[in-house]
Motif scaffolding. Structure first.
Motif, mmCIF file in Angstrom:
data_model
loop_
_atom_site.group_PDB
_atom_site.id
_atom_site.type_symbol
_atom_site.label_atom_id
_atom_site.label_comp_id
_atom_site.label_asym_id
_atom_site.label_seq_id
_atom_site.Cartn_x
_atom_site.Cartn_y
_atom_site.Cartn_z
ATOM 1 N N SER A 7 0.815 -1.210 0.000
ATOM 2 C CA SER A 7 0.000 0.000 0.000
ATOM 3 C C SER A 7 0.856 1.271 0.000
ATOM 4 N N ILE A 8 2.099 1.162 0.441
ATOM 5 C CA ILE A 8 2.988 2.327 0.434
ATOM 6 C C ILE A 8 3.372 2.695 -0.993
ATOM 7 N N GLY A 9 3.393 1.713 -1.864
ATOM 8 C CA GLY A 9 3.735 1.965 -3.260
ATOM 9 C C GLY A 9 5.227 2.079 -3.492
ATOM 10 N N MET A 10 6.009 1.312 -2.722
ATOM 11 C CA MET A 10 7.464 1.398 -2.875
ATOM 12 C C MET A 10 7.879 0.889 -4.253
ATOM 13 N N ARG A 11 8.756 1.659 -4.903
ATOM 14 C CA ARG A 11 9.286 1.266 -6.195
ATOM 15 C C ARG A 11 10.679 0.661 -6.054
ATOM 16 N N SER A 12 11.474 1.245 -5.179
ATOM 17 C CA SER A 12 12.849 0.785 -5.002
ATOM 18 C C SER A 12 13.280 1.087 -3.577
ATOM 19 N N VAL A 13 14.088 0.206 -2.984
ATOM 20 C CA VAL A 13 14.478 0.333 -1.572
ATOM 21 C C VAL A 13 15.956 0.027 -1.415
ATOM 22 N N MET A 14 16.623 0.815 -0.543
ATOM 23 C CA MET A 14 17.998 0.503 -0.135
ATOM 24 C C MET A 14 18.038 0.510 1.392
ATOM 25 N N LEU A 15 18.628 -0.508 1.980
ATOM 26 C CA LEU A 15 18.883 -0.560 3.412
ATOM 27 C C LEU A 15 20.383 -0.665 3.602
ATOM 28 N N VAL A 16 20.977 0.373 4.193
ATOM 29 C CA VAL A 16 22.439 0.404 4.346
ATOM 30 C C VAL A 16 22.783 0.542 5.822
ATOM 31 N N PRO A 17 23.908 -0.008 6.237
ATOM 32 C CA PRO A 17 24.274 0.060 7.656
ATOM 33 C C PRO A 17 24.795 1.437 8.047
ATOM 34 N N MET A 18 24.483 1.839 9.288
ATOM 35 C CA MET A 18 25.137 2.997 9.913
ATOM 36 C C MET A 18 26.378 2.455 10.609
ATOM 37 N N MET A 19 27.540 2.869 10.134
ATOM 38 C CA MET A 19 28.795 2.311 10.627
ATOM 39 C C MET A 19 29.492 3.300 11.555
ATOM 40 N N ALA A 20 30.050 2.777 12.640
ATOM 41 C CA ALA A 20 30.851 3.574 13.570
ATOM 42 C C ALA A 20 31.968 2.691 14.106
ATOM 43 N N ALA A 21 33.196 3.139 13.958
ATOM 44 C CA ALA A 21 34.361 2.387 14.422
ATOM 45 C C ALA A 21 34.386 0.979 13.819
ATOM 46 N N GLY A 22 33.974 0.872 12.552
ATOM 47 C CA GLY A 22 34.057 -0.399 11.865
ATOM 48 C C GLY A 22 32.949 -1.381 12.157
ATOM 49 N N GLY A 55 26.519 7.195 10.980
ATOM 50 C CA GLY A 55 26.993 6.390 12.101
ATOM 51 C C GLY A 55 28.015 7.127 12.939
ATOM 52 N N THR A 56 28.942 7.814 12.267
ATOM 53 C CA THR A 56 29.931 8.603 13.000
ATOM 54 C C THR A 56 29.265 9.706 13.810
ATOM 55 N N ALA A 57 28.278 10.366 13.203
ATOM 56 C CA ALA A 57 27.570 11.444 13.904
ATOM 57 C C ALA A 57 26.820 10.919 15.124
ATOM 58 N N VAL A 58 26.160 9.773 14.969
ATOM 59 C CA VAL A 58 25.421 9.188 16.092
ATOM 60 C C VAL A 58 26.379 8.770 17.200
ATOM 61 N N ALA A 59 27.507 8.151 16.825
ATOM 62 C CA ALA A 59 28.480 7.734 17.837
ATOM 63 C C ALA A 59 29.028 8.941 18.595
ATOM 64 N N ASN A 60 29.329 10.021 17.862
ATOM 65 C CA ASN A 60 29.814 11.225 18.527
ATOM 66 C C ASN A 60 28.751 11.817 19.456
ATOM 67 N N ALA A 61 27.503 11.788 19.001
ATOM 68 C CA ALA A 61 26.423 12.315 19.838
ATOM 69 C C ALA A 61 26.274 11.490 21.110
ATOM 70 N N ARG A 62 26.419 10.176 20.991
ATOM 71 C CA ARG A 62 26.332 9.322 22.180
ATOM 72 C C ARG A 62 27.461 9.634 23.158
ATOM 73 N N LEU A 63 28.676 9.803 22.628
ATOM 74 C CA LEU A 63 29.812 10.123 23.493
ATOM 75 C C LEU A 63 29.605 11.469 24.172
ATOM 76 N N TYR A 64 29.109 12.451 23.419
ATOM 77 C CA TYR A 64 28.880 13.774 23.993
ATOM 78 C C TYR A 64 27.796 13.715 25.059
ATOM 79 N N ALA A 65 26.721 12.971 24.787
ATOM 80 C CA ALA A 65 25.647 12.856 25.766
ATOM 81 C C ALA A 65 26.143 12.167 27.029
ATOM 82 N N GLU A 66 26.973 11.120 26.848
ATOM 83 C CA GLU A 66 27.516 10.420 28.010
ATOM 84 C C GLU A 66 28.432 11.339 28.815
ATOM 85 N N ARG A 67 29.273 12.116 28.113
ATOM 86 C CA ARG A 67 30.169 13.037 28.814
ATOM 87 C C ARG A 67 29.380 14.096 29.568
#
Length: 443
Positions: A7-22, A55-67
């Motif tokens: 029902s969404i009518g998807m034509r094409s989809v990509m699912l890619v990983p958010m990578m941080a520190a490998g 992924g790098t941005a999220v990892a940095n945000a987590r570190l900043y929030a923890e700090r």
């Protein structure tokens, strides 16, 4: 599920990983539907690069929030949970850390019972960060222990000075402290004040301001240091204020805040809370750019405090321009820290930032204009108003973002507040209210 996906009518989809520190920490999904476009290998390569950056941005945000969480927890542990109830005295305090999210500093205050009276202390530790925090903890607890054993400011200062001088690294602390006892007549109070490298205390009496305390060497500089205390009688209505040099050293466009402005600010204070609010508002209106130093204030009103209504009103006039949203966020964080749960306080900071930003961007509130910020705290609600020099606007019935852009701020206001409205005119006012839970209001 298959029918829902179709029902969404998807034509094409990509699912890619958010990578941080490998390693993957999440997934980013890209969907093409209405356009009918099919993703290519080039699109996939771009999506994978976006996933790595996200992924790098999220990892940095987590570190900043923890700090930030660690810093706030550490700073909270360095300050007393609450000032005690002292018969015949009313106390109020303020701590403003330098930087919007850097909560670990070297200023501290304390108030505790000793034999025959009460000891109140305000101090400032050289430096910032974990080292300063450790030194703050040492200074505060050493003073408390020493004063409990020998209830005299000189004994407490001498004991801490010897502890600091014996440390292998240079450890410098300034302290202003006062021993408050009941006077011989039983009607007045008496204070013995000592200053170790610290600004003098201020006594507000009948609209006049007097400096109390003789300047002495800072603690940790010399083992053989001595201090000359000052004794003063306190009468009903007197307000005694201890503060750190972050108050008078606050920088504005016209130089430092200074002693003269401080005296003018507190001359009309009627109680401890009023004195603290006046200083806080004056500093926020005066400062320019980032706050350079922590500020700690402890005020005491002698005698029975006047009746205090159930509503507290804070007002701040902000210079317009790009620094206005940051300063507004910091103000409401201080005013409402003890009034709202952390998640609701976060909501208020977001909404205030949006409204002040709108005033700067759309109402012409540049550096030549003033933005008004009012916070009214009652037992049942918190009301925040932002006024600007613009003509105002009529809010639409459905405050969703417009296709041409904009409108997201009002959507946030509509979703996060209990009620809100616009009052067009000059100045124009946008306000919102948050209801307070009954338990919070009772507390």
């Amino acid at each position: 599920q298959l029918e829902l996906i179709r029902s969404i009518g998807m034509r094409s989809v990509m699912l890619v990983p958010m990578m941080a520190a490998g390693r993957p920490i999440g997934v980013v999904t890209f969907v093409s539907a209405e356009s009918g476009r099919t993703f290519t290998e080039a699109d996939l390569a771009l999506a994978e690069e976006l996933g790595r950056r996200a992924g790098t941005a999220v990892a940095n945000a987590r570190l900043y929030a923890e700090r930030t969480h660690i810093a706030r927890t550490l700073q909270t542990g360095l300050l007393p949970d609450a000032v005690p109830d002292i018969p015949g005295l009313a106390l109020a305090t303020l701590y403003r850390p330098a930087g919007e999210e850097n909560w670990v500093g070297g200023d501290f205050y304390d108030a505790f019972a000793v034999t025959g009276g009460w000891m109140v202390v305000v101090g400032d530790v050289a430096g910032r960060g974990p080292e300063a925090a450790a030194l703050t903890a040492l200074a505060r607890h050493t003073l408390r222990t020493a004063a409990t054993i020998a209830p005299d400011p000189l004994s407490a200062l001498t004991h801490l000075n010897l502890e600091l001088a014996a440390r292998p690294e240079t450890s410098l602390v300034t302290v202003g402290c006062a021993l408050v006892t009941r006077g011989p007549d039983g009607d007045s109070m008496r204070a013995r004040i000592a200053c170790a490298g610290h600004p003098p205390a201020l006594l507000v009496r009948g609209g006049e301001v007097q400096a109390l305390g003789r300047f002495g060497p800072m603690l940790g500089a010399f083992r053989a240091s001595t201090w000359d205390p000052v004794d003063v009688d306190l009468y009903d209505g007197d307000v005694l204020i201890l503060y750190t040099d972050g108050v008078i050293d606050t920088r504005g466009r016209d130089g430092r805040f200074g002693e003269e402005r401080l005296w003018e600010t507190v001359a009309s204070a009627v109680d401890a809370g009023d004195a603290v609010r006046r200083i806080d508002g004056a500093l926020r209106a005066f400062e320019s750019g980032e706050q350079a130093d922590d500020t700690a204030i402890l005020a005491i009103r002698c005698g029975t405090a006047p009746a205090v209504p159930g509503v507290v009103h804070h007002r701040l006039e902000l210079p317009g321009g790009t620094t206005a949203p940051r300063r507004a966020r910091r103000a409401v964080a201080t005013w409402l820290a003890e009034e709202l749960a952390s998640d609701r306080l976060y909501d208020v900071r977001v909404l205030v930032s949006e409204l002040v930003t709108n005033a700067v961007r759309h109402a012409g509130a540049d550096e030549g204009h003033v933005i008004g910020l009012d916070v009214v705290i009652s037992p049942v609600s918190v009301r925040v108003s932002v006024s600007d020099p613009g003509p105002g606007f009529i809010p639409v019935a459905d405050p969703r973002p417009r296709p041409e852009g904009g409108g997201a701020g009002l959507l946030l206001v509509d979703r996060l507040s209990s009620r809100w409205a616009v009052e067009p005119g000059r100045p124009a006012v946008v306000w919102f209210e948050l209801d307070r839970p009954a338990a919070s209001a009772a507390a």
